[in-house]
Design a protein around this motif. Structure first.
Motif, PDB file in Angstrom:
ATOM      1  N   ALA A 426       0.828  -1.208   0.000  1.00 46.23           N
ATOM      2  CA  ALA A 426       0.000   0.000   0.000  1.00 46.23           C
ATOM      3  C   ALA A 426       0.865   1.261   0.000  1.00 46.23           C
ATOM      4  O   ALA A 426       0.570   2.237  -0.702  1.00 46.23           O
ATOM      5  N   LEU A 427       1.940   1.250   0.781  1.00 49.78           N
ATOM      6  CA  LEU A 427       2.827   2.419   0.824  1.00 49.78           C
ATOM      7  C   LEU A 427       3.488   2.676  -0.524  1.00 49.78           C
ATOM      8  O   LEU A 427       3.770   3.829  -0.881  1.00 49.78           O
ATOM      9  N   ARG A 428       3.731   1.633  -1.288  1.00 46.73           N
ATOM     10  CA  ARG A 428       4.318   1.810  -2.618  1.00 46.73           C
ATOM     11  C   ARG A 428       3.416   2.668  -3.507  1.00 46.73           C
ATOM     12  O   ARG A 428       3.897   3.483  -4.307  1.00 46.73           O
ATOM     13  N   PHE A 429       2.097   2.465  -3.375  1.00 46.70           N
ATOM     14  CA  PHE A 429       1.176   3.257  -4.188  1.00 46.70           C
ATOM     15  C   PHE A 429       1.187   4.721  -3.756  1.00 46.70           C
ATOM     16  O   PHE A 429       1.117   5.630  -4.589  1.00 46.70           O
ATOM     17  N   ALA A 454       0.067   7.682   6.680  1.00 49.37           N
ATOM     18  CA  ALA A 454      -0.132   6.236   6.571  1.00 49.37           C
ATOM     19  C   ALA A 454       1.040   5.478   7.184  1.00 49.37           C
ATOM     20  O   ALA A 454       0.863   4.467   7.878  1.00 49.37           O
ATOM     21  N   GLN A 455       2.248   5.960   6.925  1.00 46.09           N
ATOM     22  CA  GLN A 455       3.441   5.313   7.472  1.00 46.09           C
ATOM     23  C   GLN A 455       3.423   5.348   8.995  1.00 46.09           C
ATOM     24  O   GLN A 455       3.781   4.375   9.669  1.00 46.09           O
ATOM     25  N   SER A 456       2.970   6.457   9.569  1.00 48.42           N
ATOM     26  CA  SER A 456       2.891   6.590  11.027  1.00 48.42           C
ATOM     27  C   SER A 456       1.860   5.635  11.605  1.00 48.42           C
ATOM     28  O   SER A 456       2.095   4.993  12.636  1.00 48.42           O
ATOM     29  N   ILE A 457       0.708   5.536  10.945  1.00 46.55           N
ATOM     30  CA  ILE A 457      -0.343   4.630  11.408  1.00 46.55           C
ATOM     31  C   ILE A 457       0.157   3.190  11.418  1.00 46.55           C
ATOM     32  O   ILE A 457      -0.032   2.440  12.383  1.00 46.55           O
ATOM     33  N   MET A 473      -9.542   1.809   2.803  1.00 43.61           N
ATOM     34  CA  MET A 473     -10.007   2.281   1.492  1.00 43.61           C
ATOM     35  C   MET A 473      -8.895   2.231   0.462  1.00 43.61           C
ATOM     36  O   MET A 473      -9.119   1.885  -0.704  1.00 43.61           O
ATOM     37  N   LEU A 474      -7.660   2.588   0.884  1.00 45.77           N
ATOM     38  CA  LEU A 474      -6.529   2.527  -0.035  1.00 45.77           C
ATOM     39  C   LEU A 474      -6.291   1.095  -0.504  1.00 45.77           C
ATOM     40  O   LEU A 474      -6.138   0.826  -1.705  1.00 45.77           O
ATOM     41  N   ALA A 477      -8.946   0.003  -2.829  1.00 47.79           N
ATOM     42  CA  ALA A 477      -8.779   0.601  -4.157  1.00 47.79           C
ATOM     43  C   ALA A 477      -7.736  -0.157  -4.975  1.00 47.79           C
ATOM     44  O   ALA A 477      -7.874  -0.320  -6.200  1.00 47.79           O
ATOM     45  N   ILE A 478      -6.694  -0.645  -4.296  1.00 50.24           N
ATOM     46  CA  ILE A 478      -5.670  -1.444  -4.981  1.00 50.24           C
ATOM     47  C   ILE A 478      -6.298  -2.718  -5.543  1.00 50.24           C
ATOM     48  O   ILE A 478      -6.074  -3.076  -6.709  1.00 50.24           O
ATOM     49  N   ARG A 479      -7.097  -3.389  -4.720  1.00 46.83           N
ATOM     50  CA  ARG A 479      -7.742  -4.627  -5.182  1.00 46.83           C
ATOM     51  C   ARG A 479      -8.733  -4.355  -6.310  1.00 46.83           C
ATOM     52  O   ARG A 479      -8.858  -5.152  -7.256  1.00 46.83           O
ATOM     53  N   ARG A 480      -9.447  -3.220  -6.238  1.00 48.28           N
ATOM     54  CA  ARG A 480     -10.381  -2.872  -7.309  1.00 48.28           C
ATOM     55  C   ARG A 480      -9.653  -2.666  -8.633  1.00 48.28           C
ATOM     56  O   ARG A 480     -10.089  -3.145  -9.680  1.00 48.28           O
ATOM     57  N   GLY A 481      -8.543  -1.948  -8.564  1.00 48.43           N
ATOM     58  CA  GLY A 481      -7.785  -1.699  -9.787  1.00 48.43           C
ATOM     59  C   GLY A 481      -7.294  -2.981 -10.425  1.00 48.43           C
ATOM     60  O   GLY A 481      -7.320  -3.132 -11.656  1.00 48.43           O
ATOM     61  N   GLU A 482      -6.860  -3.923  -9.594  1.00 47.62           N
ATOM     62  CA  GLU A 482      -6.386  -5.205 -10.117  1.00 47.62           C
ATOM     63  C   GLU A 482      -7.540  -5.986 -10.749  1.00 47.62           C
ATOM     64  O   GLU A 482      -7.375  -6.618 -11.803  1.00 47.62           O
ATOM     65  N   ALA A 483      -8.711  -5.960 -10.102  1.00 40.05           N
ATOM     66  CA  ALA A 483      -9.874  -6.670 -10.638  1.00 40.05           C
ATOM     67  C   ALA A 483     -10.288  -6.084 -11.988  1.00 40.05           C
ATOM     68  O   ALA A 483     -10.596  -6.814 -12.941  1.00 40.05           O
ATOM     69  N   ARG A 484     -10.295  -4.764 -12.078  1.00 38.07           N
ATOM     70  CA  ARG A 484     -10.635  -4.123 -13.355  1.00 38.07           C
ATOM     71  C   ARG A 484      -9.629  -4.516 -14.438  1.00 38.07           C
ATOM     72  O   ARG A 484     -10.004  -4.757 -15.593  1.00 38.07           O
TER      73      ARG A 484
END
Length: 662
Positions: A426-429, A454-457, A473-474, A477-484
């Motif tokens: 997730a941090l890569r995105f 995000a990194q702090s969390i 949500m992030l 969104a990554i999984r949604r993009g892959e599915a599309r």
């Protein structure tokens, strides 16, 4: 519908168990012949636990009338949760009091604070004790906070306290995949007392999702010993789901062995195992009932027996002889059909008719022996995928075939799959967004701030804690993009891709919320809007984290509520299995063969799910990547059809028709 038809219909339904034996023909001596522990099979866990909950309620009441304490041994894990829910219901609705009950829990991780999310103290409070009137001083759970030099003395006192009450009146157990009871892992002795133990690597692996990674799982635990458990006056063990099937078979039918501590229960005079059909599916009376008693020989059971015989002998169907049947416990089939050749041709044709390269039905063709009807054509199709990759993993070839053959295909992803994305991924995105902002000089978007937050969390989150809403949500969104991306590769219009984000899943943790009508309504509304002729869904109850089970139950409930709609009467439901295993051949209604090129297309669609490649947070017990599991499974199915005498294919995807609404 006559009695035999009812048995047949239930046998077709993979979610219900019906005895394959003729009325009165199921031997009472199963225990002596195969099963060394009395085992009862129920359609669902909720039905099974009601039997035990009623027994416990009667025991508590009887003891109270005598002025005595009722001493219960309790277990943790997923298996006893339905039982605890039923006890809570009986307390609230029927007035069952627990004031005369003393409890002793089996185990606790070490070290472990009682307030930790993974603590069995917390588990018991949340699932039982906080909801009943048991006296706090009557609750006993191993102490995971003791200094190590105090543990041995504590364990001796724990056993002595149980003995001071006259022993356990009833002990509830689950079973681990190593065959452990409590945390008595392989190698435990029959006379082992309550003690500290080292956890088996498989046990720690199975617990990894609760701790946010295997590295966070404690290596030790305090457990009630086998000897302490065996002293109980009565023992009841619960087992639910396909994942427990193999270990239940070993525990019930195998020899007593220190390597499978559950087998010690064979030596106990008053033990019962209660399981659902999934957990019982490897028992001889379920898997090979003809070896146990006289059967109702409906088509699926005949197919099951003949396929088994072929595998035992290494022969194709049409080469089986009368002697083969007689020498392997199948004389009853010959008595019913006369000759092996008659049975062989029947099963050969039955299996041949499951094979179809037209999963949506072949237009302008005789469909009398085809698994799917020719008309209407083209069909409107909805493929339900529990996670955003199950569609291509399990039926990617069929998915592509339906599109290529001109059907109006829609795919619906039931959950976001956000917990299956590594933090670093997730941090890569977010890191990518920082570069995009710099390259395009975007001033109204502070990507660096979002990245740092995000990194702090992530850095401050404790093992087992849920992701923040923003991080969920992030990752979603990554999984949604892959599915599309996978859908685009297969040629599906993006307007036909639906993300349902069912609420039960959105906890940010492996443990999910219960299914509600809100989940059902989302599925129901989509179906009502699309009014499909075909529904494809994951019928995989072996998913180790339970999401698949909830997803298929949600679809079935939605269909129940829609079954009187005119469009639904012309809708067929096809079930595929997830990444964990394939349908047994006796259950298959449609087998879709794939060419080498189609296997490659399926693999490349799976590759689009890059966050799930190489390694995923919760891979299950299988170390292979999802595309490897899928290809190996599809190749194995094709190989089995080939060895049975069918045409030779590169790979085959299998489906079961769910017609319980007919």
């Amino acid at each position: 519908m006559n009695k035999t038809d009812e048995v047949i219909q239930k046998y077709y339904n993979p979610f219900e168990y019906a005895s394959p034996f003729r009325n009165g023909a199921e031997p009472e001596s199963i225990r002596e012949r195969y099963e060394r522990i009395p085992t009862a099979i129920y359609p669902t866990a909720s039905e099974a636990v009601k039997i035990v909950a009623k027994e416990v309620a009667n025991l508590i009441t009887s003891k109270a009338q005598k002025g005595e304490m009722c001493v219960l041994g309790l277990a943790t894990g997923s298996s006893p949760i339905p039982f605890y829910k039923e006890l809570v219901r009986m307390h609230k609705e029927e007035g069952l009091s627990f004031k005369n009950v003393v409890t002793f829990n089996l185990d606790e991780y070490y070290p472990m604070e009682p307030t930790a999310k993974q603590s069995y103290v917390r588990f018991m409070n949340e699932n039982l004790f906080d909801h009943i009137d048991i006296l706090p001083e009557n609750v006993n759970i191993p102490d995971g906070t003791l200094p190590v030099d105090k543990v041995t003395d504590f364990c001796k006192k724990y056993d002595a306290k149980i003995d001071s009450y006259g022993g356990l009146d009833l002990q509830v157990l689950g079973i681990g995949r190593t065959g452990h009871i409590g945390f008595n892992e392989p190698g435990s002795l029959l006379n082992s007392p309550t003690r500290m133990v080292s956890l088996d690597p498989l046990t720690r692996f199975d617990a990894a999702s609760d701790f946010g990674g295997e590295e966070n799982v404690p290596r030790k635990a305090i457990t009630m010993g086998v000897a302490s458990i065996m002293k109980a006056k009565r023992i009841v063990l619960f087992a639910w789901g396909d994942a427990k099937a193999e270990i239940i078979r070993k525990a019930v039918e195998g020899p007593v062995s220190e390597q499978i501590p559950t087998t010690f229960l064979q030596l106990h005079p008053n033990t019962n195992i209660l399981c659902d059909f999934g957990a019982a599916m490897e028992l001889t009376r379920v898997k090979h009932p003809w070896l146990v008693g006289s059967c109702v020989w409906h088509p699926r059971l005949i197919r099951k027996a003949v396929v088994w015989l072929c595998q035992e002998l290494g022969k194709p169907i049409l080469k089986l002889t009368d002697a083969d049947y007689r020498e392997h416990g199948l004389s009853e089939l010959l008595e019913e059909y006369g000759y092996a050749s008659t049975v062989n041709i029947k099963v050969f044709n039955d299996l041949q008719h499951t094979i179809s390269g037209w999963p949506g039905g072949k237009p302008n063709a005789d469909d009398a022996t085809r698994p799917e009807r020719a008309l209407p054509f083209p069909k409107k199709v909805v493929i339900f995928s529990p996670h955003p990759d199950d569609d291509v993993i399990s039926m990617g070839g069929t998915f592509a075939r339906l599109i290529n053959q001109g059907h109006d295909v829609h795919v619906a992803y039931q959950v976001s799959g956000n917990i299956a994305v590594f933090d670093d991924y997730a941090l890569r995105f977010l890191d990518f967004l920082r570069d995009v902002q710099h390259i395009y000089h975007i001033k109204d978007f502070d990507a660096s701030s979002i990245y740092n937050n995000a990194q702090s969390i992530i850095a401050n989150r404790k093992p087992g804690d849920a992701d923040s809403d923003a991080l969920k949500m992030l990752k979603g969104a990554i999984r949604r993009g892959e599915a599309r991306a996978a859908c685009r590769y297969l040629g599906l219009d993006e307007a036909h891709v639906h993300f349902l984000d069912l609420p039960f899943y959105e906890t940010g943790k492996v443990k999910k919320s219960p299914k509600t009508q809100a989940d059902v309504d989302i599925v129901k509304n989509l179906l009502q809007e699309l009014q499909p002729h075909q529904i494809y869904a994951a019928g995989d109850l072996a998913d180790p984290h339970g999401t698949h089970k909830v997803c298929i139950e949600t679809i079935i409930e939605a269909c129940k509520q829609l079954k009187n709609e005119a469009w639904f009467k012309d809708c067929r439901i096809w079930l595929y299995r997830g990444a964990w295993m394939e349908w047994d051949l006796d259950m298959v209604d449609m087998a879709v063969p794939l060419s080498p090129e189609e296997v490659k297309i399926k693999r490349l669609a799976i590759y689009r799910h890059q966050s799930q490649k190489d390694m995923v947070p919760f891979p299950g017990k299988d170390p292979r990547e999802f595309w490897q599991r899928s290809e190996d499974r599809n190749h194995a199915t094709a190989d089995l059809y080939d060895k049975l005498g069918m045409a030779e294919y590169q790979a085959i995807e299998c489906f079961v028709r769910y017609d319980h609404f007919i």
